[in-house]
Design a protein around this motif. Structure first.
Motif, PDB file in Angstrom:
ATOM      1  N   GLY A  33      -1.185  -6.619  -5.878  1.00 40.82           N
ATOM      2  CA  GLY A  33       0.267  -6.586  -5.693  1.00 40.82           C
ATOM      3  C   GLY A  33       0.728  -7.617  -4.685  1.00 40.82           C
ATOM      4  O   GLY A  33       1.717  -8.317  -4.897  1.00 40.82           O
ATOM      5  N   GLY A  34      -0.006  -7.724  -3.553  1.00 39.61           N
ATOM      6  CA  GLY A  34       0.334  -8.740  -2.561  1.00 39.61           C
ATOM      7  C   GLY A  34       0.153 -10.138  -3.110  1.00 39.61           C
ATOM      8  O   GLY A  34       0.956 -11.035  -2.849  1.00 39.61           O
TER       9      GLY A  34
ATOM     10  N   ARG B 242       0.837  -1.212   0.000  1.00 36.37           N
ATOM     11  CA  ARG B 242       0.000   0.000   0.000  1.00 36.37           C
ATOM     12  C   ARG B 242       0.872   1.263   0.000  1.00 36.37           C
ATOM     13  O   ARG B 242       0.593   2.228  -0.723  1.00 36.37           O
ATOM     14  CB  ARG B 242      -0.925  -0.008   1.218  1.00 36.37           C
ATOM     15  CG  ARG B 242      -1.971   1.108   1.193  1.00 36.37           C
ATOM     16  CD  ARG B 242      -2.868   1.042   2.442  1.00 36.37           C
ATOM     17  NE  ARG B 242      -3.569  -0.231   2.527  1.00 36.37           N
ATOM     18  CZ  ARG B 242      -4.711  -0.481   1.896  1.00 36.37           C
ATOM     19  NH1 ARG B 242      -5.272   0.449   1.138  1.00 36.37           N
ATOM     20  NH2 ARG B 242      -5.298  -1.656   2.053  1.00 36.37           N
ATOM     21  N   ARG B 243       1.912   1.246   0.829  1.00 31.10           N
ATOM     22  CA  ARG B 243       2.809   2.413   0.842  1.00 31.10           C
ATOM     23  C   ARG B 243       3.484   2.609  -0.510  1.00 31.10           C
ATOM     24  O   ARG B 243       3.590   3.738  -1.019  1.00 31.10           O
ATOM     25  CB  ARG B 243       3.868   2.226   1.932  1.00 31.10           C
ATOM     26  CG  ARG B 243       4.904   3.344   1.968  1.00 31.10           C
ATOM     27  CD  ARG B 243       5.718   3.308   3.246  1.00 31.10           C
ATOM     28  NE  ARG B 243       6.572   2.142   3.345  1.00 31.10           N
ATOM     29  CZ  ARG B 243       7.782   2.062   2.796  1.00 31.10           C
ATOM     30  NH1 ARG B 243       8.253   3.074   2.088  1.00 31.10           N
ATOM     31  NH2 ARG B 243       8.503   0.982   2.961  1.00 31.10           N
TER      32      ARG B 243
ATOM     33  N   ASP C  36      -7.650  -0.753  -2.482  1.00 31.58           N
ATOM     34  CA  ASP C  36      -7.610  -2.052  -1.817  1.00 31.58           C
ATOM     35  C   ASP C  36      -7.433  -3.183  -2.826  1.00 31.58           C
ATOM     36  O   ASP C  36      -6.688  -4.136  -2.581  1.00 31.58           O
ATOM     37  CB  ASP C  36      -8.896  -2.291  -1.021  1.00 31.58           C
ATOM     38  CG  ASP C  36      -8.941  -1.480   0.273  1.00 31.58           C
ATOM     39  OD1 ASP C  36      -7.875  -0.984   0.690  1.00 31.58           O
ATOM     40  OD2 ASP C  36     -10.037  -1.345   0.839  1.00 31.58           O
ATOM     41  N   GLU C  37      -8.108  -3.090  -3.977  1.00 34.41           N
ATOM     42  CA  GLU C  37      -7.969  -4.129  -4.995  1.00 34.41           C
ATOM     43  C   GLU C  37      -6.547  -4.164  -5.556  1.00 34.41           C
ATOM     44  O   GLU C  37      -5.980  -5.237  -5.794  1.00 34.41           O
ATOM     45  CB  GLU C  37      -8.979  -3.898  -6.120  1.00 34.41           C
ATOM     46  CG  GLU C  37     -10.407  -4.224  -5.724  1.00 34.41           C
ATOM     47  CD  GLU C  37     -11.412  -3.833  -6.787  1.00 34.41           C
ATOM     48  OE1 GLU C  37     -12.434  -4.541  -6.909  1.00 34.41           O
ATOM     49  OE2 GLU C  37     -11.191  -2.824  -7.500  1.00 34.41           O
ATOM     50  N   MET C  38      -5.953  -2.984  -5.765  1.00 36.40           N
ATOM     51  CA  MET C  38      -4.585  -2.949  -6.273  1.00 36.40           C
ATOM     52  C   MET C  38      -3.597  -3.466  -5.233  1.00 36.40           C
ATOM     53  O   MET C  38      -2.624  -4.141  -5.571  1.00 36.40           O
ATOM     54  CB  MET C  38      -4.226  -1.531  -6.719  1.00 36.40           C
ATOM     55  CG  MET C  38      -4.886  -1.143  -8.030  1.00 36.40           C
ATOM     56  SD  MET C  38      -4.260   0.423  -8.712  1.00 36.40           S
ATOM     57  CE  MET C  38      -5.219   1.587  -7.756  1.00 36.40           C
ATOM     58  N   VAL C  39      -3.853  -3.166  -3.964  1.00 32.72           N
ATOM     59  CA  VAL C  39      -2.996  -3.697  -2.903  1.00 32.72           C
ATOM     60  C   VAL C  39      -3.077  -5.215  -2.874  1.00 32.72           C
ATOM     61  O   VAL C  39      -2.058  -5.914  -2.772  1.00 32.72           O
ATOM     62  CB  VAL C  39      -3.388  -3.100  -1.541  1.00 32.72           C
ATOM     63  CG1 VAL C  39      -2.694  -3.853  -0.400  1.00 32.72           C
ATOM     64  CG2 VAL C  39      -3.018  -1.618  -1.480  1.00 32.72           C
ATOM     65  N   MET C  40      -4.292  -5.747  -2.963  1.00 28.98           N
ATOM     66  CA  MET C  40      -4.458  -7.193  -2.952  1.00 28.98           C
ATOM     67  C   MET C  40      -3.812  -7.825  -4.178  1.00 28.98           C
ATOM     68  O   MET C  40      -3.239  -8.913  -4.106  1.00 28.98           O
ATOM     69  CB  MET C  40      -5.945  -7.549  -2.900  1.00 28.98           C
ATOM     70  CG  MET C  40      -6.623  -7.181  -1.589  1.00 28.98           C
ATOM     71  SD  MET C  40      -5.850  -7.980  -0.155  1.00 28.98           S
ATOM     72  CE  MET C  40      -6.192  -9.704  -0.524  1.00 28.98           C
TER      73      MET C  40
END
Length: 348
Positions: free
Chosen positions: A169-170, A131-132, A163-167
């Motif tokens: 990437g993770g 996220r960061r 949130d979708e982009m964070v998920m």
């Protein structure tokens, strides 16, 4: 008694179908018009693989140089598979060089030293870091995957949320550290325990893509994918309605026990140097993780065959321990030895 592809359930007011038969799985994944993923910028992510290829090759060669400097024996999981896949994902996400060790440490904390999935609290630092990184890319976009998601989202009618982009990437890291690394370790073990197949592949490197396909079919890949039905249609002799969801169970279909004469050389054997027919990555929309995994597996196999022709197990096969508490079963460690590691291509 319903066949597997006829099993259905009502979820959230709609109908969800479980699709397990080989022919039905191919039909769903091959027709994105009737069985759609959510439209959006994620479909544009896998567009830089040609540029990524030399980067992956350099990472593989650097790891083999490190193994050569340390000398045999070595753990091919911890010493090669995990560092290679994690480094590739770090490059893909644009992790700054100064953060690479932090990134690896956060990833290790999320999945454990052997790549096991940890509880949610263990993975939270990983997603916090992504996220960061995502917010930094909003301020200063680069050429990495997260930047592509941000810039393409501006043009999309349905941009992904933060949130979708964070998920995503993770999830890309998860696939690299767990799925790809485990598939690579499992594949090398399958080759090392079958010298005949290893020799055939070394004698004909042009068959490496077939071997990669067999590894993905037998060891790797997601357990399931979900598609939304876009219009009333038929699947496996059953009527499915627009708005229904179909959950495609990849692993049962990949083994192919349901369709009589199998196109695979024995569905319960990898068949690394025999031509398999699979569906992994089938269809016009390919996950960037799938494409990157294939690239890593292809280059890793080619490079190990070329630079380490004497690679062999350092312990009896019966002594190799497997993880039973991980999302993918694989060797907890893969002790190997060798006589010599040759130079990278272009060196003497």
């Amino acid at each position: 008694m319903p066949t597997p592809s006829e099993e259905r359930a009502v979820v959230g007011g709609g109908t969800t179908w479980l699709v397990t038969r080989y022919a039905d799985v191919r039909e769903v994944l091959g027709d994105s018009e009737r069985f759609s993923t959510r439209p959006g910028p994620g479909a544009e992510m896998p567009e830089r693989l040609a540029a990524l290829r030399p980067v992956v090759q350099d990472i593989i060669d650097e790891r083999l140089d490190a193994l050569a400097a340390a000398g045999p024996p070595a753990d091919l999981c911890a010493g090669f598979a995990v560092p290679v896949t994690t480094s590739v994902i770090a490059r893909l996400l644009g992790v700054p060089r100064g953060d690479r060790e932090l990134f690896r440490a956060v990833a290790a904390a999320a999945f454990g030293s052997a790549g096991r999935a940890a509880p949610e609290t263990g993975s939270r630092p990983l997603f916090d870091y992504v996220r960061r990184l995502l917010r930094e890319r909003r301020a200063a976009p680069g050429e990495d995957v997260l930047s592509q998601l941000i810039t393409s989202g501006v043009r999309s009618e349905q941009p992904l949320t933060e949130d979708e982009m964070v998920m995503m990437g993770g999830g890309l890291l998860i696939s690299g550290l767990n799925t790809t690394a485990t598939t690579l370790a499992q594949g090398m073990l399958a080759l090392l325990e079958d010298p005949g197949e290893l020799d055939r592949l070394r004698a004909d490197p042009a068959r490496v893509p077939e071997a990669v396909g067999a590894l993905v079919r037998f060891f790797g890949g997601a357990a399931a994918l979900t598609r939304e039905v876009t219009r009333d249609t038929e699947l496996g002799g059953k009527r499915v309605a627009a708005g229904d969801l179909v959950v495609v169970a990849l692993q049962p279909a990949d083994r192919g026990h349901d369709r009589g004469p199998a196109p695979f050389p024995g569905p319960d054997r990898p068949g690394l140097t025999r031509r398999p027919v699979g569906h992994f990555g089938l269809g016009p929309r390919h996950c960037v993780g799938q494409q990157t995994a294939r690239l890593e597996l292809d280059l890793a196999l080619r490079t190990l065959l070329r630079r380490v022709p004497s690679l062999r197990l350092a312990v009896p096969l019966a002594d190799i321990e497997f993880r039973a508490d991980a999302p993918m079963v694989g060797p907890a460690a893969l002790p190997v030895t060798w006589d010599e590691i040759g130079p990278a291509a272009g060196r003497r």
